[in-house]
Design a protein around this motif. Structure first.
Motif, short mmCIF file in Angstrom:
data_model
loop_
_atom_site.label_atom_id
_atom_site.label_comp_id
_atom_site.label_asym_id
_atom_site.label_seq_id
_atom_site.Cartn_x
_atom_site.Cartn_y
_atom_site.Cartn_z
N MET A 1 -1.35 -9.80 5.60
CA MET A 1 -2.44 -9.26 4.79
C MET A 1 -3.17 -10.39 4.09
N ASP A 2 -4.50 -10.28 3.99
CA ASP A 2 -5.29 -11.29 3.30
C ASP A 2 -4.76 -11.51 1.88
N GLU A 3 -4.67 -12.79 1.49
CA GLU A 3 -4.07 -13.12 0.20
C GLU A 3 -4.78 -12.43 -0.96
N VAL B 1 -6.73 -9.79 -0.92
CA VAL B 1 -6.56 -8.33 -0.82
C VAL B 1 -5.21 -7.93 -1.38
N TRP B 2 -4.15 -8.64 -0.94
CA TRP B 2 -2.80 -8.33 -1.44
C TRP B 2 -2.73 -8.55 -2.95
N ARG B 3 -3.31 -9.65 -3.43
CA ARG B 3 -3.27 -9.96 -4.86
C ARG B 3 -3.93 -8.86 -5.69
N ASN B 4 -5.04 -8.34 -5.21
CA ASN B 4 -5.73 -7.29 -5.94
C ASN B 4 -4.92 -5.99 -5.98
N TYR B 5 -4.26 -5.68 -4.87
CA TYR B 5 -3.33 -4.53 -4.89
C TYR B 5 -2.26 -4.74 -5.96
N THR C 1 0.82 -1.21 0.00
CA THR C 1 0.00 0.00 0.00
C THR C 1 0.85 1.26 0.00
N ASP D 1 4.13 -7.66 4.42
CA ASP D 1 2.69 -7.88 4.28
C ASP D 1 2.28 -9.32 4.57
#
Length: 658
Positions: A423-425, A427-431, A377, A420
């Protein structure tokens, strides 16, 4: 064995290929133990001893193959029967003598033939009837029309390209896609739910979603696409043709082949991510001279634009690529030293030199723009630090143009996730996906290139069920192999010489990581098939004490036996299932034999997340599974292997049910 493994096409007079052929011939003729050998292009062949065994009529396998061959010979003996009319062909099939089923025939000049009621063409004799073949050879008129349609813009012969998935394991893809040409001669694509068309890398949703690709104004040729008998995507393109245009819902382009142009191009290589790409703890620098014609910014790879976000200087000038201890304020990377930049650029030069291209004719401009300790982020397209990466793109291009070079970015590089882990997998993947889309768009807007650079990553440290970015990297490489490549995990690389530092690499480890990146970049630039990878499949429950894990790889696999349980841990109902016996069969399957019976419900296998070799300070697990790639590189007068290691994973065991 294949010592040099140049990958040169056939025929080759390269002495390295001659030596490889001689070694392989010796193995093929004289090895009486192994049934197979691998030629210098990576294809598995049978040894002569195995051929003799299969030819032995006393074996069941030989008997089966003999029967199959007899059947094929019987049909082949009924050669194609040519007759002018269908009536004459029918009489010839009926006999006497009567022809066997599946005997092919052809009608050449029946007077009743029309376009609406075709008679001429290929037939097969089946169950006492002439069956008109579904696939008929094209007529002269149809061939002329195709050539006129697909070559009209440039008037050149039709070229052919075949596209295929580098990971030859069908389980990794949910559905297959097919393509065709509609009535307006626009190319269309159909996908089923969750399917992927790996030709252009775009995902789809919904049932039978269709995309139509129109010829863009700047396109010099148009092509038709279909699926061949091996289920590879096959395309015909007019010479100098391109594939582009508007698609729904998003613009898509097919990366047919990197537009390689030595002598005029300079390749941009920008590493982005956390401190491992910044050379943190990589002291002292090793690469203090430039053996080829590669470049970096005036204050070294970590330079920033004067007055820019980084708060440093250096991007206004270019120097031959070397490593130094120069750092910029606030980049979060203490003890700066050897970054992966020199290893990546210089080993890329080695690769193209071995391919026959003068590395001085295709220079690389390499730099790193990351920030130690940052979350995704703090690095994504909405962050303030992304300005440092943007500056590296624009300033590399400016320096390349000052040298009279055409600047192009073949690959994007990202290395991050250590900050990270929780962090939810998804969520991180979408970032990460949003960042990739932004970087592609920015690079194209600055350089004007049509080429869509893929994203190359490492896999960060992982432990237990944590480190979700490591899971995301593996998921993306499995599902979008033409877009995201997991180049290497990190657990086998030399760590920094700090008693409590289990994260950072030593100067040797950083340079070795760069060599992995450079080799993967060469695959893209040279448009050569990828062979340096290990992709684990889903674990399969075969019995109450046996689990099989299939793998795809470009080389045979091996277990180094340096880590407890070779890095594997099996959980049943969340509890340790005991110490498995870990073995490897000849088909690239890892076999886990458990000490107790387990049911297939709630059964999980973890790899490279729980154990590590004794005496190693490492913030995560390690494992023993690697390939047998003989490639080596000399770093600080020491020969180091570039074998590929298996990524870490956490997978629920599946059942092979149909």
């Amino acid at each position: 064995m294949t010592t040099y493994n140049t990958g040169n096409p056939v025929p080759s007079t390269n002495p390295k290929d001659l030596l490889d052929n001689a070694e392989n011939y010796d193995t093929a003729m004289n090895d009486r133990v192994n049934p197979n050998w691998v030629d210098r292009l990576g294809r598995v062949r049978k040894t002569y001893g195995e051929i003799e065994r299969l030819a032995d009529p006393g074996t069941v396998l030989a008997a089966v193959e003999t029967a199959e061959e007899a059947a094929r010979t019987a049909v082949a003996a009924n050669r194609t029967i040519f007759r002018a009319t269908k009536a004459e062909l029918l009489a010839a099939m009926q006999g006497p003598p009567a022809q066997m089923d599946e005997t092919p025939g052809k009608v050449t000049n029946d007077p009743g033939h029309t376009v609406e009621n075709p008679i001429n063409g290929d037939y097969v004799w089946r169950n006492g009837q002439l069956v008109y073949s579904a696939a008929q050879p094209a007529t002269r008129e149809e061939v002329d029309y195709a050539l006129e349609t697909y070559s009209a813009l440039v008037g050149e012969p039709v070229e052919q390209y075949e596209f295929f998935n580098e990971y030859p394991v069908p389980e990794f893809f949910t559905d297959k896609a097919y393509v065709g040409t509609d009535s307006a001669d626009f190319v269309i694509e159909s996908k089923t739910t969750s399917g992927e068309f790996v030709f252009n890398g775009s995902a789809s949703s919904g049932d039978e979603t269709q995309y139509e690709f129109h010829n863009a104004p700047d396109t010099e040729g148009m092509g038709s696409v279909f699926v061949d008998r091996n289920e590879y995507i096959f395309a015909n393109f007019s010479q100098v043709g391109d594939w582009s245009g508007e698609a729904t819902p998003a613009n898509s382009e097919a990366n047919l082949k990197f537009p390689l142009n030595p002598l005029t191009q300079m390749l941009g290589q920008i590493l982005y991510g956390q401190s491992l790409y910044m050379g943190c703890r990589g002291i002292p620098p090793l690469s203090t001279d430039q053996p080829y014609s590669n470049w970096t910014f005036g204050q070294g790879p970590r330079s920033t634009r004067p007055g820019g976000t980084g708060g440093g200087t250096g991007t206004q000038a270019a120097i031959p690529l070397i490593e130094n201890t120069s750092n910029i304020a606030g980049n979060g990377s203490p003890d700066p030293g050897e970054t992966p930049c020199s290893g990546a650029a210089n080993f890329f030069s080695v690769q193209i030199k071995d391919w026959g291209i003068d590395p001085n004719a295709l220079p690389v401009f390499s730099s790193t723009a990351g920030h130690g300790g940052y979350s995704i982020t703090q690095l994504n397209e909405n962050s303030s630090w992304i300005a440092v990466w943007r500056d590296h793109v624009t300033q590399q291009k400016a320096r390349a143009e000052e040298m009279g070079k055409e600047y192009i970015v073949p690959v994007l590089h990202y290395g991050q996730g250590e900050s990270d882990g929780g962090m939810d997998e998804i969520v991180w993947r979408n970032y990460f996906l949003a960042l990739y889309a932004y970087q592609v768009s920015f690079v194209k807007s600055v350089t004007g290139q049509k080429w869509t650079p893929p994203m190359h990553t490492y896999q960060n440290w992982a432990t237990g069920n944590a480190s979700n970015p490591a899971k995301a990297y593996l998921w993306l490489a499995r599902n979008y192999p033409n877009t995201f490549r997991l180049v290497t995990p990190l657990y086998h690389l030399p760590r920094a010489d700090y008693a409590s530092d289990g994260t950072h690499l030593s100067n040797i480890g950083s340079k070795q990581l760069g060599c992995y990146l450079g080799r993967a970049s060469a695959d893209v630039v040279l448009s050569r098939p990828m062979t340096n990878f290990i992709m684990p499949g889903k674990p399969v429950y075969e019995s109450d004490t046996r689990i099989r894990i299939p793998h795809a790889s470009g080389f045979p696999l091996q277990l180094t036996e340096t880590t407890a349980q070779s890095g594997y841990k099996v959980l049943t109902g969340g509890e340790d299932a005991g110490v498995p016996v870990v073995t490897l069969d000849e088909y690239k399957n890892v076999i886990l034999t458990l000490p107790q019976s387990v049911s297939p419900e709630d059964l999980v296998v973890r790899y490279a997340r729980d154990y590590k070799p004794e005496g190693i300070v490492l913030n995560g697990g390690a494992g023993d599974l690697c390939d047998t790639d003989p490639t080596t590189v000399i770093i600080s007068d020491e020969l180091r292997s570039l074998r590929s290691y298996c990524p870490s994973f956490v997978e629920t065991v599946t059942l092979s049910r149909v």
